[in-house]
Write a protein that holds these residues in place. Structure first.
Motif, PDB file in Angstrom:
ATOM      1  N   VAL C  77       0.829  -1.207   0.000  1.00 14.17           N
ATOM      2  CA  VAL C  77       0.000   0.000   0.000  1.00 14.17           C
ATOM      3  C   VAL C  77       0.865   1.258   0.000  1.00 14.17           C
ATOM      4  N   ILE C  78       1.923   1.252   0.795  1.00  8.93           N
ATOM      5  CA  ILE C  78       2.790   2.437   0.849  1.00  8.93           C
ATOM      6  C   ILE C  78       3.396   2.710  -0.535  1.00  8.93           C
ATOM      7  N   ASP C  79       3.814   1.656  -1.204  1.00  6.17           N
ATOM      8  CA  ASP C  79       4.350   1.829  -2.561  1.00  6.17           C
ATOM      9  C   ASP C  79       3.300   2.398  -3.504  1.00  6.17           C
ATOM     10  N   ALA C  80       2.108   1.818  -3.434  1.00 11.12           N
ATOM     11  CA  ALA C  80       1.041   2.274  -4.328  1.00 11.12           C
ATOM     12  C   ALA C  80       0.710   3.738  -4.050  1.00 11.12           C
ATOM     13  N   PHE C  81       0.717   4.079  -2.792  1.00  8.20           N
ATOM     14  CA  PHE C  81       0.404   5.456  -2.386  1.00  8.20           C
ATOM     15  C   PHE C  81       1.409   6.425  -3.010  1.00  8.20           C
ATOM     16  N   ALA C  82       2.695   6.105  -2.871  1.00  8.55           N
ATOM     17  CA  ALA C  82       3.728   6.998  -3.390  1.00  8.55           C
ATOM     18  C   ALA C  82       3.697   7.042  -4.912  1.00  8.55           C
ATOM     19  N   GLN C  83       3.460   5.864  -5.534  1.00  6.00           N
ATOM     20  CA  GLN C  83       3.460   5.812  -6.994  1.00  6.00           C
ATOM     21  C   GLN C  83       2.302   6.577  -7.614  1.00  6.00           C
ATOM     22  N   PHE C  87      -0.489  11.899  -2.046  1.00  5.42           N
ATOM     23  CA  PHE C  87      -0.538  13.126  -1.237  1.00  5.42           C
ATOM     24  C   PHE C  87      -1.481  14.169  -1.840  1.00  5.42           C
ATOM     25  N   LEU C  88      -1.836  13.975  -3.140  1.00  5.08           N
ATOM     26  CA  LEU C  88      -2.765  14.933  -3.758  1.00  5.08           C
ATOM     27  C   LEU C  88      -4.224  14.573  -3.494  1.00  5.08           C
ATOM     28  N   ASN C  89      -4.446  13.375  -2.966  1.00  3.95           N
ATOM     29  CA  ASN C  89      -5.825  12.904  -2.845  1.00  3.95           C
ATOM     30  C   ASN C  89      -6.403  13.009  -1.438  1.00  3.95           C
ATOM     31  N   ALA C 216      -8.360   9.137   9.310  1.00  3.56           N
ATOM     32  CA  ALA C 216      -7.401   9.153   8.206  1.00  3.56           C
ATOM     33  C   ALA C 216      -8.060   8.582   6.948  1.00  3.56           C
ATOM     34  N   ALA C 217      -8.824   7.504   7.118  1.00  2.00           N
ATOM     35  CA  ALA C 217      -9.515   6.906   5.979  1.00  2.00           C
ATOM     36  C   ALA C 217     -10.501   7.906   5.385  1.00  2.00           C
ATOM     37  N   TYR C 218     -11.208   8.577   6.254  1.00  2.00           N
ATOM     38  CA  TYR C 218     -12.232   9.524   5.834  1.00  2.00           C
ATOM     39  C   TYR C 218     -11.610  10.695   5.073  1.00  2.00           C
ATOM     40  N   ASN C 219     -10.356  11.009   5.420  1.00  3.21           N
ATOM     41  CA  ASN C 219      -9.689  12.137   4.785  1.00  3.21           C
ATOM     42  C   ASN C 219      -8.761  11.714   3.645  1.00  3.21           C
ATOM     43  N   GLY C 220      -8.925  10.478   3.209  1.00  2.00           N
ATOM     44  CA  GLY C 220      -8.228  10.034   2.008  1.00  2.00           C
ATOM     45  C   GLY C 220      -6.754   9.729   2.200  1.00  2.00           C
ATOM     46  N   ASP C 221      -6.336   9.562   3.452  1.00  2.97           N
ATOM     47  CA  ASP C 221      -4.915   9.311   3.709  1.00  2.97           C
ATOM     48  C   ASP C 221      -4.660   7.811   3.796  1.00  2.97           C
TER      49      ASP C 221
END
Lengths: 118, 89, 516
Positions: C77-83, C87-89, C216-221
């Motif tokens: 998940v961390i990889d997918a997040f960075a790729q 941070f824009l979402n 955090a989930a609610y705020n898209g993080d």
């Protein structure tokens, strides 16, 4: 009570008076939370109490719109929570204030912004 | 009578566990929050391995719930067949 | 297809006993009390160490298996997040200020917990307890690492993430969590377990992780949700260690009851005070809110904590001494803390703001008893001053509580108009406290808390300037010197959100993401 320890447990207190430029005085303004907590200022113990009124408090609270409206002769003072009448001409020490003493003052009629003690 | 609760991630892997809990604990109350599910039951909550296996059709090791678990309350008793949370055991 | 062979498997109970018992041995080169010098001095009497049993019966092989799975999921998940430019979402860059507090104030505690449990695991006797502490020690190290990894993508784009390790030992507000955990780590192993496993993990962490991670989930993080839940799945095991350890002490000897009760009183209150920060994060820092601090407190503090202390009553344990005062504080502490950070924002490595009108209305609805009367007018005044270009900045150094180290802004129970002042004199020195409970903690062990490293006093003693600073030089600016000592990027890490670089960048990047 004492700390339970496997060896003698004694350490010097960290905040003794000689470590500061002057003894610490803590001051709180009742009903005024804009500056959130009592303030901490070093003030020489020989300084007359008038210095608190003339210098320390204006620096700390002058920004507050209520401050200019304080009638100093009506102010109620407290030392460690007990009512007290400081003599402005006498020194802090003579007024019974030492290192880490806490005083509070109440300014009758002034209860902060919007009646919300701010 | 106090409630015990369990909170699980709202994921595919946790879904059969949640379903089994709801089936085996008639007094269970489910609350959804973003990404998680909280289940409250008065006094005692049981998770049965067999119930999960019946839902998925696959063998299930109860210790797998560690992967989906978020939080819980109450005293815990676990063996190969049941995982129980309760007050006053 | 293979046919599944029903091998005669050992039961969970048998496996646990085989894998945990008999691992210890009686030392022969040295007497046992020299090998385990910390097991008796706290006064806890243990007659049979084997009576401690992990109800999950997790053995080391199963531990590695499940932890390995959790890690694989998390890093995917961390990889997918960075790729995917995660941070824009997020809902809004204001949200990230809660994450700054997390990496600054919570992640270092995970590391302290790692060390604390390594110590406890070494010094307890009884393999059950030692194995459980060892697993937790590893978990806590994992949490430190995964939090740093999960949050680090934000450091590439936003301020306030670059120096948490340095700040933790210096920054004024971080002395609150730091002193909390150092207090626990310098207790004996039994006090440590009562402090962290029971009072913090079992009674209080739900308040941090559940609403916060759901937030955090609610705020898209995505990144934070995933590490949060990955860490929290270990937490249930930690909570279980907490309650089992309490029961173990209480069942071993009646003389343990008053000692444990005192620790519960102390550590409930210490933990509750630290959670003031969490209350503020929930009520003010999540653009999309899951529940209020007050609601979370009612569910996890009052109902769940209430059920627990009812249950423990059979051992002679009552609810913590500060429980009622904690309930009284639920309408106030999050607001009082936010106002404090707002007015001290020039000195903090994250941003604050005045909530929007819709957010103020949400707060009014959630806090009908207190918000409109005490806090809305204050926030409106701050907004007005900010709009007029003279935001209220507090340049005074505050009086700090000598135990929790929080500025003394907490009010008297039942009287939100009056600051709560308490003091004690010990060996001629005067000490101040925010509450009866912090005072009671001091009075019980004054020799410990006379050593408190209080940031305000340290600044005034000249200990928070970089080497070579000359405070007697003409035009010396002590605030600038302290911020330099903190290594804060002035103008980027600190000050209010409105007009900040974070705000400008986020708006620009969002716009760029939707256009070519």
């Amino acid at each position: 009570m004492a700390v339970k320890a496997v060896k003698p447990y004694r350490f010097p207190p960290r905040d003794t008076v000689e470590k500061f430029p002057a003894p610490l005085l803590f001051i709180g303004w009742e009903d005024h939370f804009m500056f959130v907590a009592p303030i901490c200022v070093p003030v020489p113990s020989e300084a007359p109490f008038q210095v608190v009124i003339d210098k320390v408090l204006p620096e700390a609270y002058g920004q507050h719109p209520d401050f200019a409206r304080i009638e100093w002769d009506k102010v109620e003072w407290f030392r460690s929570g007990e009512p007290f009448r400081p003599d402005p001409a006498k020194s802090l020490k003579e007024n019974g204030l030492g290192h880490k003493s806490v005083i509070r003052f109440r300014t009758p009629g002034l209860e902060g912004i919007g009646g919300a003690y701010f | 009578m106090s409630d015990v609760f369990i909170a699980l991630q709202d994921t595919d892997e946790a879904r059969p566990i949640i379903e089994a809990i709801l089936a085996d604990n008639p007094k269970a109350r489910l609350t959804h929050s973003p990404a998680m599910v909280k289940i409250d039951v008065p006094q005692r909550l049981v998770i049965r391995r067999r119930s999960i296996e019946e839902i998925t059709g696959l063998p299930f090791d109860l210790q797998r719930i560690h992967v989906s678990l978020i939080s819980l309350s109450g005293h815990i008793e676990e063996d190969d067949d049941e995982f129980v949370l309760s007050w006053k055991r | 297809m293979d046919t599944r062979l029903e091998k005669k498997k050992l039961s969970l109970r048998e496996r646990y006993h085989l894998m945990t018992r008999g691992l210890g041995w009686e030392p022969t080169y040295q007497p046992a009390d020299k090998v385990f010098p910390f097991t008796t001095y706290e006064g806890i009497k243990i007659h049979d160490w084997d009576k401690f049993e992990d109800p999950f019966r997790l053995t080391m092989d199963a531990y590695w298996k499940y932890q390995g799975e959790k890690e694989k999921k998390l890093y995917a998940v961390i990889d997918a997040f960075a790729q995917n430019n995660g941070f824009l979402n997020i809902s809004d860059a204001r949200y990230l200020n809660a994450i700054k507090i997390f990496i600054q104030g919570v992640t270092p505690l995970e590391y302290y917990a790692h060390r604390g449990f390594a110590f406890a695991g070494r010094h307890f006797r009884g393999e059950g307890l030692r194995v459980a502490c060892q697993m937790q020690s590893l978990d806590e190290l994992r949490h430190t690492q995964t939090e740093i990894h999960a949050i680090s993508p934000y450091n590439r784009f936003f301020n306030g993430f670059h120096h948490p390790r340095h700040w933790f030992d210096r920054m004024w507000y971080l002395s609150v969590p730091k002193s909390f955990f150092e207090d626990a780590n310098t207790g004996g192993p039994f006090e440590f377990l009562t402090a962290i496993s029971f009072s913090f993990e079992y009674v209080l962490t739900n308040l941090l992780f559940l609403p916060f991670m759901s937030g955090a989930a609610y705020n898209g993080d995505l990144s934070t949700v995933t590490f949060g839940f990955s860490a929290q799945s270990d937490e249930s095991r930690h909570m279980t260690l907490g309650i089992e350890c309490i029961k173990f002490m209480l069942e071993q000897d009646e003389a343990n009851v008053p000692i444990v009760q005192h620790w519960i009183d102390k550590w409930f209150w210490r933990g509750y005070r630290v959670l003031t920060l969490v209350g503020m994060m929930m009520d003010y820092m999540l653009p999309k809110r899951v529940m209020s601090w007050r609601e979370a407190w009612e569910i996890y503090g009052e109902q769940n904590g209430g059920a627990l202390f009812n249950d423990l009553a059979r051992y002679g344990i009552r609810e913590p001494a500060g429980f009622r005062d904690a309930i009284d504080g639920k309408d106030h502490i999050s607001h009082q803390a936010w106002l404090t950070f707002y007015t001290y924002n020039p000195l903090a490595a994250f941003h604050t703001w005045v909530p929007t009108d819709a957010e103020l209305d949400w707060l009014s609805a959630k806090y009908p008893e207190s918000f409109d009367k005490y806090y809305r007018p204050r926030l409106l005044y701050l907004r007005e001053q900010e709009k007029a270009g003279k935001p209220v900045a507090n340049k005074n150094l505050p009086l700090l509580c000598n135990v929790c180290q929080i500025p003394m802004f907490f009010t008297e129970p039942g009287n939100p108009r009056m600051i709560c002042y308490r003091e004690s004199v010990y060996e001629g020195e005067r000490y101040h406290f925010c509450s009866d409970h912090c005072k009671a903690i001091f009075d019980h062990e004054p020799e410990k808390y006379v050593q408190s490293w209080l940031p305000v006093q340290q600044i005034l003693q000249g200990n928070c300037f970089k080497p070579g600073t000359d405070p007697t030089a003409p035009g010396f600016d002590p605030v600038a010197a302290v911020l330099d000592y903190y290594e804060l990027n002035v103008g980027r890490d600190n000050f209010w959100y409105e007009g900040s670089e974070d705000q400008r960048n986020f708006a620009a990047w969002r716009a760029a993401a939707q256009n070519n």
